[in-house]
Write an enzyme that holds these catalytic residues in place. Sequence first.
Site, mmCIF file in Angstrom:
data_model
loop_
_atom_site.group_PDB
_atom_site.id
_atom_site.type_symbol
_atom_site.label_atom_id
_atom_site.label_comp_id
_atom_site.label_asym_id
_atom_site.label_seq_id
_atom_site.Cartn_x
_atom_site.Cartn_y
_atom_site.Cartn_z
ATOM 1 N N HIS A 191 -3.764 -7.656 14.038
ATOM 2 C CA HIS A 191 -2.966 -6.703 12.863
ATOM 3 C C HIS A 191 -3.157 -5.363 13.364
ATOM 4 O O HIS A 191 -4.175 -4.944 13.137
ATOM 5 C CB HIS A 191 -3.580 -7.240 11.543
ATOM 6 C CG HIS A 191 -3.048 -6.358 10.283
ATOM 7 N ND1 HIS A 191 -2.060 -6.838 9.800
ATOM 8 C CD2 HIS A 191 -3.307 -5.187 9.730
ATOM 9 C CE1 HIS A 191 -1.999 -5.947 8.692
ATOM 10 N NE2 HIS A 191 -2.660 -4.900 8.945
ATOM 11 N N HIS A 251 0.874 -1.327 -0.129
ATOM 12 C CA HIS A 251 0.004 -0.015 -0.031
ATOM 13 C C HIS A 251 0.716 1.335 -0.135
ATOM 14 O O HIS A 251 0.711 2.212 -0.555
ATOM 15 C CB HIS A 251 -0.794 -0.086 1.407
ATOM 16 C CG HIS A 251 -2.044 -0.667 1.168
ATOM 17 N ND1 HIS A 251 -3.153 -0.467 0.278
ATOM 18 C CD2 HIS A 251 -2.627 -1.794 2.068
ATOM 19 C CE1 HIS A 251 -4.028 -1.356 0.593
ATOM 20 N NE2 HIS A 251 -3.781 -2.197 1.394
ATOM 21 N N HIS A 267 -2.465 -1.092 13.334
ATOM 22 C CA HIS A 267 -1.949 -0.006 12.304
ATOM 23 C C HIS A 267 -1.596 1.187 13.381
ATOM 24 O O HIS A 267 -2.101 1.162 14.568
ATOM 25 C CB HIS A 267 -2.846 0.483 11.277
ATOM 26 C CG HIS A 267 -2.833 -0.235 10.327
ATOM 27 N ND1 HIS A 267 -2.017 -0.101 9.117
ATOM 28 C CD2 HIS A 267 -3.558 -1.490 9.812
ATOM 29 C CE1 HIS A 267 -2.339 -0.784 7.956
ATOM 30 N NE2 HIS A 267 -3.338 -1.684 8.549
#
Lengths: 341, 341
Positions: free
Chosen positions: B201, B23, B203
């Site tokens: 997961h 990304h 961020h």
Amino acid sequence: MTTTTTPTAQITVYDVTLRDGNHALRHQASRELVRDYCQLADVSGVDYVEVGHGNGIGASSALVGFSLETDEVLLTTAREALTRKKLAVHCIPGFATVERDVLPALANGVDLVRIGTHVTEADTGAKHLTAVREAGREAVSVLMMSHMATVERLVEECVKVEGFGAQAVVLMDSAGHFSPADVTARISAIVDAVGIDVGFHAHNNLGVGIANALAALDAGATIVDGSSAALGAGAGNAQLECLAAVLVQEYGVDLGELTPFFRMGSLIAERAAGHLPKTTSSSVISALAGVFSGYAPHVQAIAEELNLEPALLWRELGARKVVAGQESIIREIARDLMDLS
Amino acid sequence: MTTTTTPTAQITVYDVTLRDGNHALRHQASRELVRDYCQLADVSGVDYVEVGHGNGIGASSALVGFSLETDEVLLTTAREALTRKKLAVHCIPGFATVERDVLPALANGVDLVRIGTHVTEADTGAKHLTAVREAGREAVSVLMMSHMATVERLVEECVKVEGFGAQAVVLMDSAGHFSPADVTARISAIVDAVGIDVGFHAHNNLGVGIANALAALDAGATIVDGSSAALGAGAGNAQLECLAAVLVQEYGVDLGELTPFFRMGSLIAERAAGHLPKTTSSSVISALAGVFSGYAPHVQAIAEELNLEPALLWRELGARKVVAGQESIIREIARDLMDLS
């Protein structure tokens, strides 16, 4: 995030952007930056704004680097811009003397002086603490490189500074060495042992700067240091705009609107664009070695110049227990390493 | 850090650098980067290396961006370099079909497929899960944008994917919205409700990526995602070299030497130098708004082009509950905002 409904104890947010961040700027913070930043901070939820050379008042020198501006210019500029917030300085006995540096800083309107010493040498700050208290200003003791003492020794030093008249004691994780569990163990032991406020100053070498700040608060600390855009020595500090968001949303701390914090973060991101700290493999290595994270630019430069593996140099600095203020020794150690290899 | 003496449950380290990091690279990861990175990862303590377009196999498109390399090139390159470690892919039903994408990926030697769906739509992944299980490979369910469901609804979805045959379930905090306390509440509820492994997961929009990964492990998760140099969408993921250091030193996890992790971090810091994620005021704003952090470059570009305050656009995207894969809608919403103002 889920806003907590439990009311939280009063937390003091202490902004080190214009002091610890001055390490990242190699002490080149300008009066314009200080003015513009302080104008934003003045309408934010921070309680104190610390300003000065990275190593505090009186530290501008060949040894640790010259400031762009004098202490007087930095402090009078900040004082003029801070109409609501308190102005603070860092003060390391050895760099700063009472007559030459502390009293003039107080005359320039400083509300609070943090007396910083190596973790096991708090007694070297007693004289400075007394002078600040006698002048009727706030005096706080800061224990630097705090990972270099055992929990027991840390507690002893904290009890000692309370005896000297410190109104609070702040642990600095100068090497960014602590995990959240390390912070919990240390802060809770100190909170149990002293009757003054306890604070924590994180470095983000292991990427856990904010986690460590939160661990400190959870363990009973009531003072927390942060830096906009994380600007600070080495991998930087607990990033203030993040910390503020979590404190407001999660801990229910009343810091007013978050917008001023975002503006402060954006101002620093823009003005200090080439100097923003990063958490890197190298910062992790220095943290594990337990070396002052502000050495990063020196270690990187000397390692490159001598074609030496930076990890080796970090480990050797750690093995020799080098502490802040010994920049000149890094080159000697690097040369020793090369002679050995 | 203080090394723990308590033995820890087996933890699976899942490396998303070459997928979520794609990304940050706008899906331009080259075969050379994949080869060089996988060679380092192969001798590191990671268990799985996930490779591909940021949105997974079959996602290269005008809507979310074209990959530099085809799925086949990325996977065969990685497979050749990974002699010890398992190769994994992300797979979003809607972008990826079983016949066109999943079966060819398995033919290229993929060991594990993560089926990613919006948090409340896990049933759309049942067919893909079944196909992977029938081929004798590992199938894991991933719930994306997991902050958009209540804890109760999250648990329901996890129970559902266990019923579909998922061998593990992973929560993605795609917006970087969670605090550590949020993660603790969610992971512990899920661990109590299902009999399969649970993963997290992170961020790093709020600067608590590693803190959240650790909170997940403390709450009973056994799979943790990380990314070298934090390379990933938005403010990036839990930085792998930091996470590895803490897992080894603090949690006593056996990941072998840390040096390979530092090399992986340095390789990415060097090769992706202009694309490394940052935690900024903008990332905090997007996290609080609860918007997919991968939108950051689009939001920034469109806000600049239309001379619109990015914070306003983030908030409107959040209010409209936009989810990943809707890049084309950002411009429409920005135009609506301008018409309103």
